[in-house]
Scaffold this active site. Structure first.
Site, short mmCIF file in Angstrom:
data_model
loop_
_atom_site.label_atom_id
_atom_site.label_comp_id
_atom_site.label_asym_id
_atom_site.label_seq_id
_atom_site.Cartn_x
_atom_site.Cartn_y
_atom_site.Cartn_z
N ARG A 145 38.63 9.20 -14.70
CA ARG A 145 37.47 8.76 -13.52
C ARG A 145 36.50 8.10 -14.35
O ARG A 145 35.98 7.02 -13.79
CB ARG A 145 37.39 9.99 -12.81
CG ARG A 145 38.19 10.41 -11.89
CD ARG A 145 38.83 9.76 -10.76
NE ARG A 145 37.90 9.17 -9.94
CZ ARG A 145 38.02 8.51 -8.69
NH1 ARG A 145 39.24 8.36 -8.29
NH2 ARG A 145 37.05 7.99 -7.93
N HIS B 238 44.07 3.12 -9.58
CA HIS B 238 43.77 4.41 -8.89
C HIS B 238 43.60 5.61 -9.89
O HIS B 238 44.41 5.63 -10.85
CB HIS B 238 44.88 4.69 -8.02
CG HIS B 238 44.92 6.23 -7.54
ND1 HIS B 238 44.21 6.45 -6.30
CD2 HIS B 238 45.64 7.12 -8.01
CE1 HIS B 238 44.49 7.97 -6.21
NE2 HIS B 238 45.42 8.40 -7.14
N THR C 123 34.34 3.05 -7.31
CA THR C 123 35.45 2.33 -6.75
C THR C 123 35.00 0.91 -6.22
O THR C 123 36.08 0.08 -6.46
CB THR C 123 35.21 3.07 -5.34
OG1 THR C 123 35.60 4.48 -5.55
CG2 THR C 123 36.36 2.50 -4.15
N TYR D 291 48.66 7.55 0.26
CA TYR D 291 47.12 7.67 0.80
C TYR D 291 46.92 8.24 1.80
O TYR D 291 45.74 7.80 2.80
CB TYR D 291 46.60 5.97 0.65
CG TYR D 291 46.26 5.56 -0.68
CD1 TYR D 291 45.32 6.37 -1.39
CD2 TYR D 291 46.91 4.63 -1.17
CE1 TYR D 291 44.75 5.68 -2.58
CE2 TYR D 291 46.41 3.96 -2.55
CZ TYR D 291 45.22 4.76 -3.03
OH TYR D 291 44.79 4.11 -4.50
N PHE E 115 39.73 0.96 6.63
CA PHE E 115 40.30 0.13 5.56
C PHE E 115 41.76 0.68 5.12
O PHE E 115 42.41 0.00 4.21
CB PHE E 115 39.37 0.18 4.22
CG PHE E 115 39.06 1.30 3.86
CD1 PHE E 115 40.21 2.03 3.11
CD2 PHE E 115 38.16 2.12 4.08
CE1 PHE E 115 39.95 3.16 2.31
CE2 PHE E 115 37.77 3.47 3.38
CZ PHE E 115 38.97 3.90 2.50
N ARG F 157 37.20 -1.05 -14.04
CA ARG F 157 36.97 -1.89 -12.88
C ARG F 157 35.90 -2.90 -13.04
O ARG F 157 36.13 -4.01 -12.58
CB ARG F 157 36.64 -0.79 -11.89
CG ARG F 157 37.64 -0.45 -11.00
CD ARG F 157 37.37 1.10 -10.19
NE ARG F 157 38.59 1.50 -9.38
CZ ARG F 157 38.66 2.53 -8.56
NH1 ARG F 157 37.54 3.27 -8.63
NH2 ARG F 157 39.61 2.97 -7.86
N GLU G 174 49.80 14.47 -6.85
CA GLU G 174 50.11 13.08 -6.88
C GLU G 174 51.13 12.75 -8.08
O GLU G 174 52.08 12.08 -7.97
CB GLU G 174 48.93 12.23 -7.46
CG GLU G 174 48.03 12.23 -6.07
CD GLU G 174 46.50 11.62 -6.31
OE1 GLU G 174 45.78 11.50 -5.27
OE2 GLU G 174 46.33 10.92 -7.60
P1 ATP Z 1 41.55 5.39 -5.81
O1 ATP Z 1 41.79 6.48 -4.77
O2 ATP Z 1 42.27 4.00 -5.37
O3 ATP Z 1 41.48 5.74 -7.17
P2 ATP Z 1 38.68 5.93 -5.21
O4 ATP Z 1 39.14 7.53 -5.56
O5 ATP Z 1 37.55 5.21 -6.30
O6 ATP Z 1 39.80 5.05 -5.46
P3 ATP Z 1 38.77 6.26 -2.51
O7 ATP Z 1 37.43 6.67 -1.86
O8 ATP Z 1 39.71 7.22 -2.66
O9 ATP Z 1 38.16 5.61 -3.72
O10 ATP Z 1 39.26 4.78 -1.78
C1 ATP Z 1 40.73 4.62 -2.01
C2 ATP Z 1 40.95 3.18 -1.95
O11 ATP Z 1 40.45 2.66 -0.79
C3 ATP Z 1 40.11 2.47 -3.18
O12 ATP Z 1 40.28 2.36 -4.47
C4 ATP Z 1 39.45 0.97 -2.40
O13 ATP Z 1 40.78 0.15 -2.90
C5 ATP Z 1 39.90 1.21 -0.78
N1 ATP Z 1 38.74 1.74 -0.14
C6 ATP Z 1 37.67 2.55 -0.63
N2 ATP Z 1 36.62 2.56 0.33
C7 ATP Z 1 36.66 1.25 1.02
C8 ATP Z 1 36.16 0.27 1.73
N3 ATP Z 1 34.86 0.84 2.25
N4 ATP Z 1 36.56 -0.71 1.91
C9 ATP Z 1 37.58 -1.23 1.83
N5 ATP Z 1 38.49 -0.61 0.86
C10 ATP Z 1 38.02 0.73 0.55
MG MG Z 2 40.58 8.31 -4.57
#
Ligand code: ATP
Ligand code: MG
Length: 137
Positions: free
Chosen positions: A85, A115, A91, A49, A57, A102, A126
């Protein structure tokens, strides 16, 4: 054939819904090219990540991802990245469309069940992070 990476996160593994989530992928026409249950180290989660390292976060995200085992899976099929997706939903599970993974299995934006790679380019990075070429059918 396009490939993408899925991670079933610690909350969903703890809830014992790994099979149900993998079935959603298969029912949507995706194939499982490789899969493994594993415990991420802190270094693994931080590296995976890394794009979010500056986000507020990030600490919580890393703590959550190492809080229990995950299931990492390579999904394969036509438009695999965007199909995954779409199956995942938004998310924040409170904003996720009914019938998405979700919406059905996640509790919160931190504990959001899955994820999925967000581009074909990131999918390749990845997949290589977790799997050797010889493991990919
Ligand atoms: P992932 O990457 O896990 O598939 P995503 O692509 O939908 O999820 P991202 O924006 O990449 O979302 O964020 C990665 C992860 O970080 C999210 O899955 C979530 O668990 C966490 N996350 C994202 N935004 C927030 C937030 N505002 N507050 C807390 N946790 C967050
Ligand atoms: Mg993501």
């Amino acid at each position: 054939m396009e490939q993408t990476l899925s991670i079933i996160k610690p909350d969903a593994v703890a809830k014992n819904v790994v099979g149900k989530i993998l079935s959603r992928f298969e029912d949507a026409g995706l194939r499982i090219a490789a899969t493994r249950k594993m415990q991420l180290s802190r270094a693994d989660a931080e590296a995976f990540y890394a794009v979010h390292a500056e986000r507020p976060f990030f600490g919580e995200l890393v703590e959550f991802m190492i809080s229990g085992p995950v299931v990492v899976t390579v999904l394969e099929g036509t438009d695999a990245m965007i199909k995954n997706r779409d199956l995942m939903g938004a998310t924040n599970p409170k904003e996720a469309e009914a019938g998405t993974i979700r919406a059905d299995f996640a509790e919160s934006i931190d504990a959001n069940a899955v994820h999925g790679s967000d581009s074909v380019e990131n999918a390749a990075i990845e997949i290589a992070f977790f799997f050797a070429q010889k493991e990919l059918s």
